[in-house]
Design a protein around this motif. Structure first.
Motif, short mmCIF file in Angstrom:
data_model
loop_
_atom_site.label_atom_id
_atom_site.label_comp_id
_atom_site.label_asym_id
_atom_site.label_seq_id
_atom_site.Cartn_x
_atom_site.Cartn_y
_atom_site.Cartn_z
N GLU A 61 0.84 -1.21 0.00
CA GLU A 61 0.00 0.00 0.00
C GLU A 61 0.86 1.25 0.00
N LEU A 62 1.90 1.27 0.82
CA LEU A 62 2.80 2.41 0.88
C LEU A 62 3.49 2.61 -0.46
N ALA A 63 3.97 1.54 -1.06
CA ALA A 63 4.64 1.65 -2.37
C ALA A 63 3.69 2.18 -3.43
N ALA A 64 2.44 1.75 -3.40
CA ALA A 64 1.45 2.24 -4.37
C ALA A 64 1.20 3.72 -4.17
N LYS A 65 1.07 4.15 -2.93
CA LYS A 65 0.82 5.57 -2.64
C LYS A 65 2.03 6.42 -3.03
N LEU A 66 3.23 5.92 -2.77
CA LEU A 66 4.42 6.67 -3.16
C LEU A 66 4.55 6.77 -4.68
N SER A 67 4.16 5.71 -5.38
CA SER A 67 4.21 5.79 -6.84
C SER A 67 3.16 6.77 -7.37
N MET A 68 2.03 6.88 -6.67
CA MET A 68 1.03 7.87 -7.07
C MET A 68 1.55 9.29 -6.85
#
Length: 178
Positions: A61-68
C-alpha cells in the motif's frame, strides 16, 4: 493549480499509508461504579495489532501511494515545462516581431518609397512608362501592408504574453471586486 492539489493529496495519502504501516498500540483503563449488590470494577485493556504479512499488505500500500505521488509530481512538472515552453515561444515571437517591425519601418518602406519616387520621376521625364510607375506604387503599398501585418502579429504576441502575466494594477483591481 489542479495538478498541484493532486500532488498534495497524493502526499497526504502516502503519509496515511506510512502511518498505517506502523502498529498503533493502545491502552485502556476503565473504572465502573456498580450497584450495591456488586463491588466496583477496574479493568485494564491493552491492544497491540499484529501485522501479519507486512510485506504484502502495508508495504504494498505504501509503495502504491508513493508511486502515485511520483506520478502526480511528474504530471505537474510536465505541465510546468509545457507552460514554460509556451511562454518562451510567445516571448520569442514577440521579440522577433518587434525587430521585423523596426526593419520594415526603417528599411523596407523607405526603400519602396524611393523606388516609387524614382519611377514617378522617370515617368515625368518620359524614360519609364506608366505601368512601371504604377507597379512601383503597388510594391510600396504591398510593403506597407506587410508592415501592418507584421505589426498586427507582434501585437497579438504581446497580448498573449500580457494575458499570461497580467499587470499588477489589473490583478489588484480584480481581487478587490467581489
Amino acid at each position: 493549480m489542479v495538478l498541484k492539489a493532486r500532488v498534495d493529496a497524493a502526499q497526504t495519502d502516502s503519509r496515511l499509508a506510512e502511518a498505517n504501516r506502523r502498529s498503533d498500540w493502545s491502552v485502556e483503563v476503565m473504572y465502573s461504579q456498580r450497584g450495591s449488590a456488586y463491588s466496583n470494577m477496574l479493568s485494564v485493556g491493552v491492544s497491540i495489532p499484529l501485522q501479519w504479512d507486512r510485506a504484502n499488505r502495508q508495504d504494498r500500500e505504501l509503495a502504491a501511494k508513493l508511486s502515485m505521488v511520483d506520478e502526480a509530481r511528474a504530471k505537474y512538472e510536465d505541465m510546468l515545462r509545457s507552460h514554460e515552453a509556451e511562454v518562451r515561444g510567445l516571448l520569442n515571437d514577440w521579440q522577433t516581431g518587434k525587430s521585423r517591425v523596426v526593419r520594415h519601418r526603417d528599411q523596407l518602406i523607405p526603400l519602396a518609397e524611393q523606388r516609387t519616387q524614382a519611377a514617378l520621376t522617370g515617368y515625368r521625364t518620359g524614360k519609364v512608362d506608366l505601368a512601371a510607375a504604377l507597379s512601383a506604387r503597388r510594391d510600396e503599398i504591398d510593403a506597407r501592408m506587410q508592415a501592418l501585418t507584421v505589426e498586427m502579429e507582434t501585437a497579438k504576441s504581446w497580448a498573449q504574453l500580457n494575458f499570461l502575466s497580467p499587470s499588477d494594477s489589473l490583478a489588484t483591481s480584480r481581487q478587490e471586486k467581489p
